[in-house]
Scaffold this motif. Sequence first.
Motif, short mmCIF file in Angstrom:
data_model
loop_
_atom_site.label_atom_id
_atom_site.label_comp_id
_atom_site.label_asym_id
_atom_site.label_seq_id
_atom_site.Cartn_x
_atom_site.Cartn_y
_atom_site.Cartn_z
N ALA A 1 36.39 43.74 52.63
CA ALA A 1 35.60 44.65 51.80
C ALA A 1 36.51 45.58 51.00
O ALA A 1 36.12 46.09 49.97
CB ALA A 1 34.65 45.46 52.67
N PHE A 2 37.74 45.80 51.49
CA PHE A 2 38.67 46.64 50.72
C PHE A 2 39.20 45.83 49.55
O PHE A 2 39.44 44.63 49.69
CB PHE A 2 39.86 47.06 51.57
CG PHE A 2 39.51 47.95 52.72
CD1 PHE A 2 39.18 49.27 52.51
CD2 PHE A 2 39.51 47.46 54.01
CE1 PHE A 2 38.86 50.09 53.56
CE2 PHE A 2 39.19 48.28 55.07
CZ PHE A 2 38.86 49.60 54.84
N PRO A 3 39.45 46.49 48.41
CA PRO A 3 40.24 45.78 47.41
C PRO A 3 41.60 45.46 48.04
O PRO A 3 42.28 46.37 48.55
CB PRO A 3 40.39 46.81 46.28
CG PRO A 3 39.30 47.81 46.50
CD PRO A 3 39.07 47.84 47.99
N ASP B 1 48.28 41.44 35.78
CA ASP B 1 47.43 42.18 34.84
C ASP B 1 48.06 43.48 34.36
O ASP B 1 47.93 43.85 33.21
CB ASP B 1 46.02 42.42 35.42
CG ASP B 1 46.04 42.89 36.86
OD1 ASP B 1 47.11 43.32 37.32
OD2 ASP B 1 44.98 42.83 37.51
N PHE B 2 48.79 44.17 35.26
CA PHE B 2 49.40 45.44 34.82
C PHE B 2 50.47 45.18 33.77
O PHE B 2 50.64 45.94 32.83
CB PHE B 2 49.99 46.19 36.03
CG PHE B 2 51.20 45.56 36.64
CD1 PHE B 2 52.46 45.99 36.27
CD2 PHE B 2 51.09 44.53 37.57
CE1 PHE B 2 53.59 45.42 36.83
CE2 PHE B 2 52.20 43.96 38.12
CZ PHE B 2 53.46 44.40 37.75
N GLY C 1 35.34 42.51 43.16
CA GLY C 1 36.33 43.10 44.07
C GLY C 1 37.73 43.04 43.48
O GLY C 1 38.48 44.02 43.52
N GLY D 1 40.16 46.18 42.27
CA GLY D 1 41.56 46.36 42.68
C GLY D 1 42.49 46.42 41.48
O GLY D 1 43.37 47.26 41.40
N LEU E 1 42.21 49.72 39.59
CA LEU E 1 42.91 50.83 40.23
C LEU E 1 44.37 50.87 39.77
O LEU E 1 44.95 51.93 39.57
CB LEU E 1 42.85 50.68 41.75
CG LEU E 1 41.45 50.71 42.36
CD1 LEU E 1 41.51 50.42 43.84
CD2 LEU E 1 40.79 52.05 42.12
N VAL E 2 44.96 49.67 39.61
CA VAL E 2 46.37 49.61 39.22
C VAL E 2 46.53 49.84 37.72
O VAL E 2 47.44 50.54 37.27
CB VAL E 2 46.99 48.26 39.63
CG1 VAL E 2 48.41 48.16 39.13
CG2 VAL E 2 46.93 48.11 41.14
N VAL F 1 44.09 57.85 43.92
CA VAL F 1 44.46 57.33 45.24
C VAL F 1 45.92 56.89 45.28
O VAL F 1 46.62 57.16 46.25
CB VAL F 1 43.52 56.18 45.66
CG1 VAL F 1 43.96 55.59 46.98
CG2 VAL F 1 42.09 56.68 45.76
N ILE F 2 46.38 56.22 44.23
CA ILE F 2 47.78 55.79 44.25
C ILE F 2 48.70 57.00 44.15
O ILE F 2 49.74 57.06 44.80
CB ILE F 2 48.03 54.72 43.16
CG1 ILE F 2 47.25 53.46 43.54
CG2 ILE F 2 49.51 54.40 43.05
CD1 ILE F 2 47.28 52.37 42.53
N GLY G 1 39.53 57.21 49.61
CA GLY G 1 39.59 56.20 48.55
C GLY G 1 39.34 54.81 49.10
O GLY G 1 38.57 54.03 48.53
N LEU G 2 39.98 54.50 50.22
CA LEU G 2 39.77 53.19 50.84
C LEU G 2 38.30 53.02 51.20
O LEU G 2 37.68 52.00 50.89
CB LEU G 2 40.62 53.06 52.11
CG LEU G 2 42.07 52.65 51.94
CD1 LEU G 2 42.81 52.76 53.25
CD2 LEU G 2 42.15 51.21 51.44
N THR H 1 35.90 52.83 47.95
CA THR H 1 36.00 51.59 47.18
C THR H 1 35.40 50.43 47.98
O THR H 1 34.73 49.56 47.41
CB THR H 1 37.45 51.25 46.79
OG1 THR H 1 38.27 51.37 47.94
CG2 THR H 1 37.96 52.15 45.70
N ALA H 2 35.62 50.42 49.29
CA ALA H 2 35.03 49.35 50.12
C ALA H 2 33.51 49.46 50.10
O ALA H 2 32.81 48.46 50.03
CB ALA H 2 35.57 49.42 51.54
N PHE I 1 32.17 48.00 47.02
CA PHE I 1 32.24 46.54 47.07
C PHE I 1 31.12 45.97 47.94
O PHE I 1 30.49 44.97 47.58
CB PHE I 1 33.60 46.12 47.59
CG PHE I 1 33.82 44.63 47.60
CD1 PHE I 1 33.79 43.92 46.41
CD2 PHE I 1 34.03 43.95 48.77
CE1 PHE I 1 33.97 42.55 46.41
CE2 PHE I 1 34.21 42.58 48.78
CZ PHE I 1 34.19 41.89 47.59
#
Lengths: 273, 315
Positions: A114-116, B144-145, B248, B252, B255-256, B270-271, B285-286, B289-290, B293
């Motif tokens: 479920a976490f990214p 992607d980044f 999902g 992710g 976020l980056v 978060v980062i 944050g974890l 985001t979960a 999702f």
Amino acid sequence: MIAVLTRRSFLTGLLLFGLIVVAAMLAGWIAPFDPVKNNYRYRLGAPNDIFLVGTDRFGRDVLSRMLYGARVSLRIGLAVAVLSGVAGALAGLAAGWWSRADPWLMRVMDGLMAFPGLLLAIALAATLGPSEITVVVALTVAYTPRTARVMRGAVLVARAQDYVEAARAVGARTGRLLRHHVLPACAAPLVVQQTYVFAIAILAEAVLSFVGVGPPPPQPTLGSIIADGRDAMVEAPWITLAPGVAIAMLVLGLNLLGDGLRDALDPRMRRML
Amino acid sequence: MFRLAAIRLLAAVPVLMVVSLVSFGLTLLVPGDMAAEMAGPSATAADLARIRGELGLDRPPLVRMASWYSGLLHGDLGRSVLLNQGVTEAILERLPVTLSLTCLALGLACLAGIPAGLVAAAKARRWPDQAAMGAALVGLSLPDFWLGLVLIWVLGVKLNLMPTGGYVALSADAVGWLRSITLPAGALALTQLGPIARMTRSAALEVADSDFIRTARAKGLTEPRVYARHVLSGALVPILTVVGIGFGLSLGGALVIEQVFSLPGVGRLVIGAVLRRDWPVIQGGLLLTALVFVMVNLIVDLLYLWVDPRLRSNA
């Protein structure tokens, strides 16, 4: 099977991946310069016939850093593919075979999924402190659940086969059933899945290094070279561009290999080509 | 239908329990002194004592866990030590940026990926198929980044067409918002459309053999209509699955990529917190985001029923 493995796309994958693997393994011999030695006289130099891919802001040769960096990226990718393969195979086998363990194990895996994946890996890597081993552990935790799912599915299919039932009927014990009848049937999807995990792990390692929780400097990785080059993107774009191309080649190569293996090992997929 | 929704909702409970356990448990893995690491080398004994008090480090882990959970049930994820702000508030403030980026990227990926997959299936083994699948594979192999950085360099610096970073709120200036979010969403979409196009193609090929497709052709529909209407609706369930997974992955990636384009979203928060060891923010944050999702997965599960009436009768 031979037909699939000699197809152009598979061979292209082999070539792309093989080229970088060989270059990385020979880094000690073919790298023209020391990857971590600063040389301020040549800082941010454009590519020329001495520094083929230019130099970075410490005057370090980008090509040499990429060769050594590819080594680290490959080492991390391989370690994650193998470790998450073993852990995922065991968890998937347990869940698929013992129906009593199934709901528990799979709830844990669902929770982790479920976490990214990237965020979980970044948080874990930061928690455990920066090192190559930390990165491997963090990525293994993040990517094991997917492998476990694939393995569980394969075990569920295999255990319902008549030949497994027949072996059980003639008195084969669990250990023998698993080793001789179930595991061989699950090997193909597992290998294919781990090829993709190898590719994903290389991309993820680059992200971890980019945000600053990868292996500590001055050790180069393909991701950390991109991060280094970011601030000098306008004056010295080659520092950022070249390692990204290397990552893309590596990952594309692995994806092509994975597709080829999948088609070769799963005859049902051949119709779809 | 309602029964199935209720079952799905219940199934999310154990998942959320694991999610919260992992989010909390992360702090138990920290080697050494968390407070000292956060405070930095110049901290005095009083600073350390203050941070320990704020994080509850002076209490045993089980007590800390109990108070974290009781806060959680009240929607309180603790206070950020560095921002001096409630974690829930800090994240919810930034969530719209991250979610709009994720949704826009995923929307673009669907808009390009689904037609590409359908064309590839319709022209299987011929050049449009090979071109589309080749492009999809290259796209999903790009970091992607890095693609974001390249787009900034080409479109922002060299051609001076797009802003190189920064964020304009949608409520302040819609055109500015679109300009600020197009490049990051585009970079993300290019890497996400691969799986969608590939899944669309293989699902469409599977459906294309069905009797109802032959019927559609027999009644004289043109090929594009057959694919756009009948093949697509038959292939929608697996496509929906891969789009759900893609959410999902996009989240992710978003976020980056926020780091690359300096967008003030959850990823930046978060980062940034990860690098400065602001534990309450990392945990929150974890968790959140979960949670997002899990909720998206619930929606996808319910969409299955809408997309495929056959599933409704089994429910």
